[in-house]
Structure formats: C-alpha cells, structure tokens
Write an enzyme that holds these catalytic residues in place. Structure first.
Site, PDB file in Angstrom:
ATOM      1  N   HIS A  26      39.531  36.841  43.500  1.00  0.00           N
ATOM      2  CA  HIS A  26      38.356  36.347  44.228  1.00  0.00           C
ATOM      3  C   HIS A  26      37.190  36.366  43.252  1.00  0.00           C
ATOM      4  O   HIS A  26      36.755  37.438  42.813  1.00  0.00           O
ATOM      5  CB  HIS A  26      38.060  37.241  45.434  1.00  0.00           C
ATOM      6  CG  HIS A  26      39.066  37.094  46.525  1.00  0.00           C
ATOM      7  ND1 HIS A  26      39.400  38.110  47.383  1.00  0.00           N
ATOM      8  CD2 HIS A  26      39.812  36.017  46.901  1.00  0.00           C
ATOM      9  CE1 HIS A  26      40.319  37.670  48.246  1.00  0.00           C
ATOM     10  NE2 HIS A  26      40.579  36.410  47.971  1.00  0.00           N
ATOM     11  N   GLU A  54      33.951  38.755  42.850  1.00  0.00           N
ATOM     12  CA  GLU A  54      34.109  40.212  42.758  1.00  0.00           C
ATOM     13  C   GLU A  54      34.031  40.638  41.286  1.00  0.00           C
ATOM     14  O   GLU A  54      34.968  41.166  40.708  1.00  0.00           O
ATOM     15  CB  GLU A  54      35.418  40.602  43.455  1.00  0.00           C
ATOM     16  CG  GLU A  54      35.360  40.209  44.943  1.00  0.00           C
ATOM     17  CD  GLU A  54      36.696  40.258  45.678  1.00  0.00           C
ATOM     18  OE1 GLU A  54      37.684  40.750  45.106  1.00  0.00           O
ATOM     19  OE2 GLU A  54      36.741  39.796  46.836  1.00  0.00           O
ATOM     20  N   ASN A 114      44.368  34.723  47.536  1.00  0.00           N
ATOM     21  CA  ASN A 114      45.009  35.906  48.120  1.00  0.00           C
ATOM     22  C   ASN A 114      45.522  35.650  49.540  1.00  0.00           C
ATOM     23  O   ASN A 114      45.799  36.590  50.293  1.00  0.00           O
ATOM     24  CB  ASN A 114      44.047  37.098  48.102  1.00  0.00           C
ATOM     25  CG  ASN A 114      44.780  38.431  48.097  1.00  0.00           C
ATOM     26  OD1 ASN A 114      45.928  38.508  47.648  1.00  0.00           O
ATOM     27  ND2 ASN A 114      44.144  39.463  48.617  1.00  0.00           N
ATOM     28  N   SER A 153      36.864  43.801  45.063  1.00  0.00           N
ATOM     29  CA  SER A 153      35.634  44.518  45.360  1.00  0.00           C
ATOM     30  C   SER A 153      35.117  43.923  46.666  1.00  0.00           C
ATOM     31  O   SER A 153      35.097  42.700  46.808  1.00  0.00           O
ATOM     32  CB  SER A 153      34.643  44.294  44.216  1.00  0.00           C
ATOM     33  OG  SER A 153      33.335  44.613  44.616  1.00  0.00           O
ATOM     34  N   GLU A 200      40.300  48.148  46.467  1.00  0.00           N
ATOM     35  CA  GLU A 200      38.932  47.673  46.712  1.00  0.00           C
ATOM     36  C   GLU A 200      37.986  48.664  46.054  1.00  0.00           C
ATOM     37  O   GLU A 200      37.861  49.802  46.506  1.00  0.00           O
ATOM     38  CB  GLU A 200      38.649  47.582  48.218  1.00  0.00           C
ATOM     39  CG  GLU A 200      39.468  46.538  48.964  1.00  0.00           C
ATOM     40  CD  GLU A 200      38.936  45.109  48.825  1.00  0.00           C
ATOM     41  OE1 GLU A 200      37.872  44.923  48.195  1.00  0.00           O
ATOM     42  OE2 GLU A 200      39.593  44.191  49.346  1.00  0.00           O
TER      43      GLU A 200
END
Ligand SMILES: *[C@@H]1O[C@H](CO)[C@@H](O)[C@H](O)[C@H]1NC(C)=O
Ligand SMILES: *[C@@H]1O[C@H](CO)[C@@H](O)[C@H](O)[C@H]1NC(C)=O
Ligand SMILES: *[C@@H]1O[C@H](CO)[C@@H](O)[C@H](O)[C@H]1NC(C)=O
Length: 439
Positions: A191, A194, A265, A319, A394
């Site tokens: 992503h 992040e 994802n 994140s 994360e």
C-alpha cells in the site's frame, strides 16, 4: 560544495510545492470509538455506503477506528453515527493543511540532515526525480550488492505496471544453496501511502550486512533472507508526486473504468472478491478484475513458490495500528495456529520491550477477529499455500500521526521492529528445525 548545498536546499524547499495536496480539499478525518461489536458492524455499513477511506479499522474497546470522508458525505457519516449512538471526534479537520505540514516537516528533516542521510532513516524516493539530495531505494540495494558480493544478490522481479523495476535482495552466507536453512521473506509498501514500512526493510538489510552485531551472527548464518522494500513502486512514486494518500497500484484498464489501480492486498487468489472488498473500481478496496491481475502481486506469489519448501516466515509490512495478524480471514484458523500465535506474540513482545511509552502495545491475533475480515490478502494466500508463519505487521501509531509519521521517529520504529523480526526469525527457526528433524 557550498553552492551545491544551497541549491539542494532550495530544491528541497520546492518539494513542498504549493497546491500539491489540494486534491484533498474539504476532506476531514474522524476518529470513531468502538465500544461493542455491533458498532463495528454499523461502521462497516456506512463505510460501504459512502465508500469511505478507512485509515484504521480499530478494535473494540482497544483502538479507535479512523476514517476519511469528503465534504459532500461528511454530514451523512456523522448523522449515521449519531443516529446509532456511536461516539466520534475530529481527528483531522483539514487534511490539506495536515499533509502540507507533514511535507514541510519531511523537507526540514532532509535539510537538517543534509549530507548525513541514510536511506533507512528517511523516506527515500523510488527513482531519480528533480532533487539533488534524493535518496533512492534501488541505489542503496545496488550499493549493498557491490559491497557484499559474497552475501548479497540483487534480483529484479520484473517491471511494475508502469515499467519500474520491482527489486529485492537475497541475503545468504551460502547463496541459498543450503536447503536446511529457513528463509525469512519480508516485503513493504504494498500500500503505497504506508511510507514508514520501506525504511524498516532497508534497516533490516543494514543490520544484516553493514551493522551485524556480535550477538546476531546466527541471524545471518542460519537464516536466508529475501527483502523487498517496495512492492508497489508505481503507487509509491505517485504518493510523492500527486496524491500522498494513494494506496493502490496504478494499473489502468479503460475498458473497465477510468479509475486507476487495485488494492494489491485484495488481489491474491484466496476467497477472491468475497468479503472486505468493493466492486467499485474506484474504491480503495477494489480487488481487481481477477486474482493476480496485478503484476506486483504475481511477483510475491512467484517468490513464494520458488522457495515454498523453505520459506518459514512471510512478513507483509503495513502501517499503521500496532497489530501482528495471521490467517485466516474466514475466521477459520490454520492447523498450526498455536505456533503461529506464539511466534507472533514473541515478535510483538520483543518490540514492546523497547517501544516508546506513548505507543500502544502490539495486539497479536487472527486478522478477522482483531480487525476486519478481508479476501485476497497476501497474508492469507501465503499461509494457505504452505508457508507456516505468514503475518501482516501493522507498524506503530502514536500521538495520532496516522500515515504522517514524522521522520524523527523512523529510527525508533526501525530499531524496535528489527528486534521483533530477529525474535520471530529465531522463534520460528526453532520450530523449523524441530519439524524437519522429526519427519
Ligand atoms: C459520497 O457518497 C456516495 C454514496 O452515497 C458515493 O457514491 C460517493 O462516491 C461519495 N463521494 C465522495 C466524494 O466520496
Ligand atoms: C548466487 O547464485 C546465483 C545463481 O548461480 C548467481 O547469479 C549469484 O550471483 C550468486 N550470488 C552470490 C551472492 O554469490
Ligand atoms: C485460483 O485458485 C483456484 C483454486 O485453487 C484455481 O482453480 C484458479 O486457477 C486460481 N486462479 C488464479 C488466477 O491463480
């Protein structure tokens, strides 16, 4: 020399170009308190109806959800929450201003660190752009490959949708020929917004190669490493040039939609296009027209299958939120769920011992229970095809920095996360050795 740095400072200032974040004009971000499971369901409904950008899913009683909404839909969101008695508050009243301030903080950091910068303590760019002081991820990997030819192989998985190289490092004392060694595979920036995930992977390279500590030789000698710092380079470049909050790939299929990109994802071939996705091709959770429509997801799959018998841990780094998550998203658990939880907990506990006091503790568990069930995730797919320890990590959220982690905190996140990676490599290796000896 003086002239050069003056020029670079000027160029860095122009990096915070006025108007860059105007695409977020009128957007606001709201924190939402989740007191019970029924509120999660209600939030999911409104997220789907208004196609909200979910920054953080939250966890009942533990973490607030965070969503971004357009001016057009803000009152609809807030009315919906109010009608259902769900407590909410303003996280960011002005997204443009918040992003402008973050850009400025990043530029100031680069300026202050002029000449002393290392890629893993910065938000390095993917490619050479307009600025002299730009640190480039691929340059760092090339430098390591040249400096440590006996340990490092730089691999180009192939081009991204827009033709950028998707590169990764293989690090091994035996060039991956010793089949008794487990492989630890980690990737980041699937992503694209992040940003803080990429430095964590570069720092792992740094610790294994440039700064191998005397008590960590086992990590280099008994484990082989595959590290991909940027899964989604097209999206990453786009976050630097156009939209800081871009999450998806940048694939373009005009026959389907004029919107670009797919949530990589959600694009893996596991329960594809069933839950936690949107059929709207403009949505941030659009899974794509078919499984593995995204070449960037294909590269992850191919690396996994190339080494399927030996990859012990797969760490898909995201994140934010302080979570260590594992499969499966249909609420079933893999047969080795106890070991999976154990290794995840070892990782989380190792990080927690050195975390900042202001940061929350890591939560470890099944992703669907803890967060939100989704289909087509890398974590679930890699677990399903046979890798024993597949996790979504994360990285931390603290002081409400969301994606805008100030660069001053990168070093802390690198160091604490490396501790977790090292601990999980060792804990999983224990089981790896046992399993293979006992057959
Ligand atoms: C606002 O919500 C509608 C659905 O009610 C949705 O179709 C639209 O995309 C949303 N607008 C924005 C700018 O997010
Ligand atoms: C490892 O082996 C491959 C294939 O034989 C070769 O291309 C690569 O350069 C080697 N890497 C190292 C670090 O020796
Ligand atoms: C997805 O998985 C199913 C079931 O294993 C298989 O039949 C199908 O060919 C796969 N599709 C892709 C695109 O990998």
């Amino acid at each position: 020399m003086v002239t050069l740095s003056v020029i670079s400072i000027l160029l860095l200032f122009s990096f915070t170009s006025a108007g860059k974040n105007d695409v977020y004009e009128g957007f606001t971000v709201h924190g939402i308190k989740l007191r019970e499971q029924s509120e999660v369901t209600i939030l999911r409904e409104v997220v789907a109806i208004l196609d909200l950008d979910v920054w953080s899913h939250g966890a009942v009683g533990l973490r607030d959800a965070v969503v971004m909404v357009s001016k057009e839909n803000e009152s609809k969101l807030l009315d919906y929450l109010d009608e259902n008695g769900i407590h909410h508050y303003v996280h960011l009243a002005d997204v443009v201003k918040a992003l402008d301030e973050h850009d400025e903080a990043v530029s100031n950091w680069k300026r202050r660190r002029n000449g002393k910068m290392v890629p893993f303590e910065d938000y390095p760019t993917y490619e050479e752009v307009k600025f002299i002081l730009t640190l480039v991820v691929n340059d760092y990997m090339e430098r390591l490959a040249t400096k440590y030819p006996n340990l490092v192989t730089l691999v180009n998985a192939g081009p991204s949708f827009e033709g950028r190289d998707v590169k990764y490092l293989k690090i091994s004392t035996t060039n991956f020929t010793d089949s008794s060694k487990p492989i630890y595979f980690m990737d980041a920036t699937m992503h694209s917004r992040e940003w803080v995930t990429t430095p964590v992977t570069l720092y792992a390279m740094h610790r294994l190669l440039e700064d191998l500590r005397s008590d960590e030789h086992d990590l280099l000698e008994t484990v082989d490493w595959i590290i991909m710092p940027i899964v989604n380079p097209d999206g990453y470049v786009y976050t630097h040039t156009d939209e800081r909050l871009w999450r998806r790939t940048r694939s373009y299929r005009p026959e389907i939609s004029t919107c670009y990109g797919v949530d990589a994802n959600r694009n893996f071939n596991i329960s594809f296009n069933t839950i936690g996705v949107s059929s709207n091709p403009c949505s941030d959770i659009y899974p794509g027209p078919a499984p593995f429509s995204e070449i960037e997801a294909v590269y992850i799959r191919d690396i996994v299958f190339e080494h399927l018998d030996r990859i012990q841990v797969y760490l898909n780094i995201h994140s934010y939120g302080n979570f260590i998550l594992f499969g499966f998203d249909d609420l079933t658990l893999p047969p080795n769920a106890v070991e999976l939880h154990y290794v995840g907990a070892v990782m989380g506990a190792a990080i927690d011992t050195v975390k900042l006091p202001i940061a929350p503790h890591y939560l470890v568990g099944n992703s669907a229970y803890l967060l939100y069930p989704v289909s087509g995730s890398a974590q679930d797919y890699v677990q399903y095809v046979g890798v024993p320890y597949a996790y979504t990590l994360e990285l931390p959220e603290f002081l409400r920095y969301d994606f805008r982690v100030p660069p001053e905190y990168i070093e802390q996140i690198n160091i604490e996360t490396w501790r977790g990676i090292a601990a999980s490599a060792r804990a999983s290796t224990l089981f790896y050795t046992r399993r293979h000896n006992s057959v």
